[in-house]
Design a protein around this motif. Structure first.
Motif, PDB file in Angstrom:
ATOM      1  N   LYS A 185     -18.243 -21.860   1.334  1.00  0.00           N
ATOM      2  CA  LYS A 185     -18.527 -20.991   2.467  1.00  0.00           C
ATOM      3  C   LYS A 185     -19.732 -20.092   2.176  1.00  0.00           C
ATOM      4  O   LYS A 185     -20.628 -19.930   3.002  1.00  0.00           O
ATOM      5  CB  LYS A 185     -17.289 -20.136   2.727  1.00  0.00           C
ATOM      6  N   ASP A 188     -22.868 -22.125   2.142  1.00  0.00           N
ATOM      7  CA  ASP A 188     -23.184 -22.555   3.504  1.00  0.00           C
ATOM      8  C   ASP A 188     -23.972 -21.451   4.208  1.00  0.00           C
ATOM      9  O   ASP A 188     -25.026 -21.678   4.797  1.00  0.00           O
ATOM     10  CB  ASP A 188     -21.880 -22.863   4.253  1.00  0.00           C
ATOM     11  N   GLU A 189     -23.449 -20.234   4.083  1.00  0.00           N
ATOM     12  CA  GLU A 189     -24.112 -19.089   4.704  1.00  0.00           C
ATOM     13  C   GLU A 189     -25.530 -18.912   4.160  1.00  0.00           C
ATOM     14  O   GLU A 189     -26.461 -18.637   4.898  1.00  0.00           O
ATOM     15  CB  GLU A 189     -23.318 -17.831   4.369  1.00  0.00           C
ATOM     16  N   ARG A 198     -23.629 -28.201   7.214  1.00  0.00           N
ATOM     17  CA  ARG A 198     -22.230 -28.412   6.874  1.00  0.00           C
ATOM     18  C   ARG A 198     -21.733 -29.549   7.753  1.00  0.00           C
ATOM     19  O   ARG A 198     -21.732 -29.429   8.963  1.00  0.00           O
ATOM     20  CB  ARG A 198     -21.467 -27.123   7.191  1.00  0.00           C
ATOM     21  N   ILE A 199     -21.346 -30.675   7.158  1.00  0.00           N
ATOM     22  CA  ILE A 199     -20.896 -31.798   7.986  1.00  0.00           C
ATOM     23  C   ILE A 199     -19.398 -32.003   7.894  1.00  0.00           C
ATOM     24  O   ILE A 199     -18.824 -32.841   8.582  1.00  0.00           O
ATOM     25  CB  ILE A 199     -21.603 -33.117   7.582  1.00  0.00           C
ATOM     26  N   HIS A 200     -18.763 -31.214   7.047  1.00  0.00           N
ATOM     27  CA  HIS A 200     -17.336 -31.377   6.832  1.00  0.00           C
ATOM     28  C   HIS A 200     -16.877 -30.087   6.198  1.00  0.00           C
ATOM     29  O   HIS A 200     -17.679 -29.369   5.607  1.00  0.00           O
ATOM     30  CB  HIS A 200     -17.119 -32.578   5.894  1.00  0.00           C
ATOM     31  N   LYS A 201     -15.562 -29.803   6.277  1.00  0.00           N
ATOM     32  CA  LYS A 201     -15.165 -28.523   5.687  1.00  0.00           C
ATOM     33  C   LYS A 201     -15.431 -28.500   4.182  1.00  0.00           C
ATOM     34  O   LYS A 201     -15.601 -27.440   3.598  1.00  0.00           O
ATOM     35  CB  LYS A 201     -13.704 -28.207   6.002  1.00  0.00           C
TER      36      LYS A 201
END
Lengths: 245, 770
Positions: A185, A188-189, A198-201
């Motif tokens: 996370k 990602d930010e 982001r293509i998936h969690k």
């Protein structure tokens, strides 16, 4: 265990606020001096040779970075940056895994930052600051902290990142995968923008390393041969980004 | 006698009402006045803001007059902004309150009329104007109503009735009302011209001229002189026509009005053309070309060049004619001015005819014919649609009125109904659009497909501005389905979409332009003697432009409103928080002061950051929410606990409009949990379902009924302004994104029927965050 600290901030009330907090929440830290600008800050550092420097980012006669740049030698102390509101600076700190505090300072975060500063070696700190200064024209390098060291990666060498509990595995061009002690996370930010998506969690990928997309399996094949799943909901977003770049 | 009684009664009423109002509501009345001024200056956001405050205060004070006044202004703001459904709700509320107040009632009725007028429901609009007229006794006000009635009749092609209303408007106005009178004469003149009643049209122009000569405003003088010349030309009095055109030319040079100058010069050229004076004609047209070339406006230059081509053709200078015509076509090939293009094609075919090129002549004539036919087809299509719109609007309105009159309005039902009817309206539009596209394609097999779509979009633009963005995207979809539009069209559509955006930004500018254009509409003549008998009316082009601008007025500037609504955070909360910090300092509780301050700063940071964006990640919205809830916990002495659960989605991968949940959480705390001594629980659950993002905000507080009783005994400290704003915001977001987000409130009960709290259910659009 007592450590000496100085506070460099051009506002007297800010200095007082932070000193009060340190007295109350970090009794092991001795505030030995303070300064109100770049010039006096350099003098204070030279005079006191402190363990810890709280450094305001924006001051009247220059920015906090200037002090670090004008030091005669590599810093032999820990730096904790303090700022009221500066997106640009904050992002730069995060890229180098440097600690910073926001004004007004949260007591819990202050204690955390001080605890961490006590543990990190001065050499590691000096290296991070070097990268911060190199990154001046854009964040080209990123510091990836692991359990007891850190790895410096070129941002455009990152192929993809994969979540692994509270850790993130970085897959890099020309390097071994790195296990980093921060969540996906957070990266990602930090990285999301034109190149990263982001293509998936559990997956953040660098779109420049996409080799092929398999619509049937809803997977991308990266240039290093890895197959990465694209989640159902992210498919549209992924395709849009893929074709716009 | 009766009239006297009635009048004195009114005066008494007014004095009484005024005294009462001013004694009690000095602040609110000042705000209302300010809001009214803002409204006049078209500062909608500010007006809405102020009226809202008054509205909330009115409800707290249970002051119906104030409520009526403020809902009237709120309704007006939404009407001007094109949010007709929201406007209706407020206007009806106001209408109900002012049922016995003659002056106010007629004002509200007139606004309702304006609303339907703008919306396109002419019949309904007329009904309300008539009601307003019969209610009002103020001639100043009545004359405006008459004008509006006349406008509607003229829209409905009922010219006789329009003339009657305009005459009544003139009778009601004073001679000092120059601008108003001139506008009405102009409108009458337009009608007479359309009926080929040139004498009366001339009379109207002369009346305008009289008015203008006595006024300071010389700006419209050139236009009027030009129009007088134009009408004399119709009466075949070319000498007089020339005299007036020359007067117009001098005036427009004096006032520096290039718009009327180039048109007057074209007209002078035309007159000389009729008089067979080639040199003078060409001189005038070349002068016109010089004027427009300074303007760098493609359409104007094309207009002049085409007239130049026609004149040269007349005098058998074929190659020069051909050159100018070619340039004209090139200039406007890609523009939306199809009537000008069709005129250029007409001239082209004539040139080819003279050159003896039959094939080309036929080709260009066909092009001209097809463009013309399509333009006609479109106008009939829209006329047919009028009935549809009327019936749609009237069913919708009666439904809303019913619901409002019913005292037990369930907000949710109303909202659902609205969503349904809006959806239906969209479906109808879409259907009509597809039908007509097909029809056009059939009728115009030869016609460039690209042009069909462009034309459709052009007319669409005039009538359907509100839904434009949405429909462009629909068109893009239908492209692949019908395989009708080419790749090139897609680019065009994109351009139009961009233009649309630009239009929204330029709305203010266009408004001023519109005001100007009402007075400055210019007429161009072109008479051909001899073999060519076509008369071009550039007049038609101008009125078309005017309509386009008029409908642009209806644009709801949603983005601006969004920003306004987003920036709301209950000021009570902000200052009460600072007050709490002061409390901690004074009681020497530095630890609490420090922690509270840090949390407060975190919340402010999130609000600052999040509200600058249209969408934020659910994660950062929840972080802000946590800071908010923790602050409230500290303030209320931890009397409640909270849980936030997010199921089946990653909160940092989902997008949500910022600060949408917060007002409901605030409400739960302030009206439910605050009154509970211990064991309070706030639970926020967020999970996806069928393309929506559901947010349940539950509190085990005292319930709505009990809270109402408590709040009746309190001042309105915690009255949540934000709740109302959030409702409006959802409405606006729905209109903008064509979505069906909604909010509902559920009272919870234990098995034995005791109230056990409240759940707010927000149904939001499920959007991915990138």
């Amino acid at each position: 265990m007592n450590k000496s600290a100085i506070i460099i901030d051009d506002e007297l009330t800010s200095v007082e606020a932070l000193r009060g907090l340190l007295n109350r929440y970090c009794p092991d830290i001795n505030v030995v001096d303070f300064a109100h600008g770049v010039v006096s800050g350099l003098q204070a550092i030279e005079k006191n040779n402190p363990d810890l420097v709280f450094l305001d980012v924006e001051m009247k006669d220059g920015v906090g970075f200037d002090i670090l740049q004008q030091l005669p030698d590599e810093p032999t102390f820990q730096v904790i940056f303090v700022t009221a509101f500066d997106h640009y600076a904050i992002k730069a700190f995060r890229f180098c895994a440097l600690d910073y505090l926001l004004k007004p300072v949260d007591p819990d975060l202050l204690v955390q930052a001080v605890d961490k500063a006590v543990k990190v070696s001065n050499e590691a700190m000096a290296n991070k600051i070097k990268i911060l200064q190199k990154n001046k024209n854009g964040n080209e390098k990123i510091v990836l902290p692991s359990k007891d060291e850190f790895f410096v990666a070129e941002v455009n060498e990152i192929i993809r990142c994969e979540a692994n509990g509270n850790y993130t595995i970085f897959y890099l061009k020309n390097h071994q995968p790195q296990l980093v002690s921060k969540t996906l996370k957070e990266f990602d930010e930090l990285l999301s923008g034109s190149k990263f998506l982001r293509i998936h969690k559990s997956h953040l990928i660098n779109l420049e390393f996409v080799e092929r997309y398999l619509p049937k399996d809803s997977q991308v094949i990266m240039k290093d041969g890895a197959r990465v799943e694209v989640s159902r909901r992210r498919k549209d977003v992924f395709l849009k980004y893929l074709f716009n770049n | 006698m009766w009239a006297f009684f009635f009048k004195s009664f009114l005066v008494l009423c007014f004095v009484f009402a005024a005294n009462l109002a001013f004694a009690q509501n000095v602040f609110e009345n000042q705000l209302l006045l300010d809001a009214q001024r803002d409204l006049q200056q078209r500062k909608f956001a500010q007006a809405l803001d102020k009226a809202r405050v008054v509205y909330d205060n009115a409800i707290a004070k249970e002051d119906t007059v104030l409520k009526g006044e403020s809902s009237f202004i709120i309704g007006k703001v939404f009407q001007k902004n094109g949010s007709y459904l929201v406007a209706l709700e407020y206007l009806f509320t106001s209408l109900k309150i002012f049922d016995k107040n003659v002056g106010k009632k007629s004002e509200v009725l007139k606004t309702l009329g304006d609303l339907y007028h703008d919306w396109g429901g002419y019949k309904k609009g007329l009904e309300y104007y008539k009601l307003a007229d019969s209610t009002s006794i103020d001639p100043e006000f009545k004359k405006d109503i008459k004008e509006a009635e006349g406008d509607i009749y003229s829209h409905l092609n009922q010219a006789d009735l329009a003339l009657v209303e305009y005459d009544k408007a003139i009778a009601l106005s004073s001679f000092k009302d120059v601008v108003f009178l001139q506008r009405i004469y102009k409108k009458k003149s337009d009608i007479f011209l359309e009926r080929h009643d040139y004498d009366n049209a001339l009379l109207m122009e002369f009346k305008q001229f009289d008015l203008v000569t006595h006024s300071v405003d010389q700006h419209t003088k050139a236009t009027i002189l030009n129009n007088i010349g134009y009408l004399y030309n119709f009466k075949s009095d070319n000498e007089k026509a020339l005299v007036y055109f020359k007067k117009s030319k001098i005036t427009s040079i004096e006032t520096g009005d290039t718009d009327s100058l180039y048109i007057t010069l074209i007209n002078i050229g035309a007159i000389y053309n009729i008089k067979k004076d080639l040199d003078s004609s060409l001189m005038a047209l070349n002068e016109a070309l010089k004027v427009v070339s300074m303007d760098k406006n493609k359409e104007k230059e094309a207009t002049v060049r085409n007239y130049l081509a026609a004149t040269l053709l007349e005098f058998k200078k074929y190659s020069e004619a051909s050159d100018n015509n070619r340039i004209a076509i090139d200039l406007i090939k890609n523009s939306n001015n199809l009537s000008l293009l069709s005129q250029c094609y007409y001239i082209r075919s004539k040139i080819m005819e003279q050159k003896g090129k039959t094939k080309e002549q036929k080709y260009y004539y066909d092009q001209y014919k097809k463009l013309n036919d399509s333009l006609n087809l479109i106008s009939t299509l829209f006329q047919n649609r009028q009935a549809e719109v009327d019936s749609l609007i009237s069913t919708k309105e009666s439904k809303i009125q019913q619901l409002l009159l019913n005292k037990e309005i369930d907000n949710l039902v109303l909202k659902q109904y609205k969503l349904l009817s809006e959806q239906r309206e969209k479906d109808i539009v879409l259907l009509a659009q597809q039908n007509s596209l097909q029809k056009m394609a059939l009728n115009n097999e030869m016609l460039n497909k690209d042009r069909v779509s462009r034309m459709w979009l052009l007319t669409q633009k005039e009538l359907e501005n509100e839904r434009k963005a949405h429909e462009i995207s629909e068109l893009q979809k239908s492209r692949s389905e019908q395989d009708l539009l080419t790749q090139k069209t897609a680019v065009k559509l994109n351009e139009l979409a961009k233009e649309n955006l630009q239009n929204e930004l330029d709305i203010e500018k266009q408004r001023t332009e519109l005001n100007k254009s009402a007075h400055e509409r210019l007429w161009i003549i072109f008479g051909f003697s001899g073999g060519l008998t076509l008369i071009f009316l550039a007049f038609g082009y101008y009125s078309q432009r005017k309509n386009a601008r008029e409908s642009q007025l209806k644009f709801a500037n949603l983005e601006i409103q969004q920003r306004l609504l987003r920036s709301q955070m209950n000021p009570h909360f902000l200052f009460n928080s600072l007050n709490s910090i002061q409390g901690f300092i004074n009681s020497n509780d530095s630890d609490k002061a420090n922690r509270f301050l840090a949390c407060y700063a975190r919340l402010m940071r999130s609000i600052l950051e999040n509200t600058s964006k249209e969408m934020v990640s659910l994660h950062s919205e929840l972080e802000a929410l946590k800071s908010y809830i923790e602050l409230e916990q500290m303030r209320l002495g931890n009397s409640f606990t909270y849980q936030i659960e997010v199921k089946e989605i990653e909160s940092d991968m989902i997008a949500i409009p910022p600060m949408l949940i917060q007002p409901y959480v605030e409400n739960s705390i302030m009206h439910g949990l605050r009154h509970k001594v211990s064991g309070g629980l706030l639970k926020i659950s967020i999970f996806p379902s069928e393309g929506f993002l559901n947010c349940y905000i539950y509190d085990n507080g005292i319930g709505r009924e009990a809270s109402k009783v408590i709040n009746e005994n309190r001042s309105k400290d915690y009255k949540s302004v934000a709740m109302n704003l959030t409702r409006d915001r959802l409405e606006l977001l729905n209109a903008k994104d064509n979505s069906n987000m909604e909010v509902g409130i559920r009272d919870e009960f234990t098995l034995d029927g005791n109230p056990s709290g409240t759940t707010v259910i927000l149904k939001l659009q499920l959007v991915e965050y990138v």
